[in-house]
Design a protein around this motif. Structure first.
Motif, PDB file in Angstrom:
ATOM      1  N   GLU A 128      -1.951   8.179   7.036  1.00 33.19           N
ATOM      2  CA  GLU A 128      -3.334   8.558   7.313  1.00 33.19           C
ATOM      3  C   GLU A 128      -3.943   7.733   8.443  1.00 33.19           C
ATOM      4  O   GLU A 128      -4.888   8.157   9.081  1.00 33.19           O
ATOM      5  CB  GLU A 128      -4.180   8.408   6.047  1.00 33.19           C
ATOM      6  N   SER A 129      -3.389   6.550   8.702  1.00 30.13           N
ATOM      7  CA  SER A 129      -3.932   5.714   9.770  1.00 30.13           C
ATOM      8  C   SER A 129      -3.413   6.129  11.151  1.00 30.13           C
ATOM      9  O   SER A 129      -3.624   5.443  12.127  1.00 30.13           O
ATOM     10  CB  SER A 129      -3.599   4.243   9.510  1.00 30.13           C
ATOM     11  N   SER A 136       1.417   6.765   2.154  1.00 32.80           N
ATOM     12  CA  SER A 136       0.448   7.758   2.619  1.00 32.80           C
ATOM     13  C   SER A 136      -0.718   7.108   3.365  1.00 32.80           C
ATOM     14  O   SER A 136      -1.295   7.707   4.264  1.00 32.80           O
ATOM     15  CB  SER A 136      -0.077   8.581   1.442  1.00 32.80           C
ATOM     16  N   GLN A 137      -1.068   5.871   3.037  1.00 34.47           N
ATOM     17  CA  GLN A 137      -2.147   5.191   3.760  1.00 34.47           C
ATOM     18  C   GLN A 137      -1.720   4.831   5.173  1.00 34.47           C
ATOM     19  O   GLN A 137      -2.537   4.797   6.073  1.00 34.47           O
ATOM     20  CB  GLN A 137      -2.608   3.953   2.993  1.00 34.47           C
ATOM     21  N   LYS A 171       0.850  -1.187   0.000  1.00 38.91           N
ATOM     22  CA  LYS A 171       0.000   0.000   0.000  1.00 38.91           C
ATOM     23  C   LYS A 171       0.886   1.237   0.000  1.00 38.91           C
ATOM     24  O   LYS A 171       1.992   1.205   0.553  1.00 38.91           O
ATOM     25  CB  LYS A 171      -0.886   0.018   1.246  1.00 38.91           C
TER      26      LYS A 171
END
Length: 134
Positions: A58-59, A54-55, A51
């Motif tokens: 963001e988490s 950035s994911q 992934k």
């Protein structure tokens, strides 16, 4: 006289990974990236897929919450611009440029120290398995 040889990169689709900076304190950075674009990724073992980094940011992963990354491939170099926002002074930040030569597996880190002087560090890198981190 026998010399050491570097292992070739392990690639999943277009994803490769490097570990740079192993030293006596066993501290290092791992970079998982697309070999064509330089975009950074992480491996989500629960979903068994790569992934975008950035994911992870963001988490609200605590190690990434105050950081931004912009990366690209330029010839045989992975160039990462990292911005770290300082918790105590949110209006201030530390910009770090990481240039990794994928031919000789050397990382050069450029940043300004506390006094504002431009500082450079050089570290060794190795190819690792992007899924296992080994």
């Amino acid at each position: 006289l026998i010399g050491c040889t570097q292992n070739p990169p392990i690639t999943y689709s277009n994803i490769r990974a490097l570990r740079c900076g192993l030293n006596k304190n066993k501290t290092y950075r791992q970079y998982t990236f697309d070999k064509n674009t330089g975009y950074l990724y992480f491996y989500d073992s629960s979903k068994e897929k790569f992934k975008p980094l950035s994911q992870r940011i963001e988490s609200n992963s605590s190690s990434y919450i105050n950081q931004e990354y912009i990366s690209k491939i330029n010839g045989h170099k992975l160039i990462i611009n990292e911005i770290n926002y300082l918790e105590q002074f949110p209006e201030k930040f530390l910009k770090i440029v990481r240039i990794i030569n994928m031919k000789n597996l050397k990382e050069r880190i450029i940043f300004k120290d506390k006094e504002g002087n431009l500082t450079t560090k050089k570290l060794n890198c190795i190819w690792i398995d992007p899924k296992l981190g080994l």
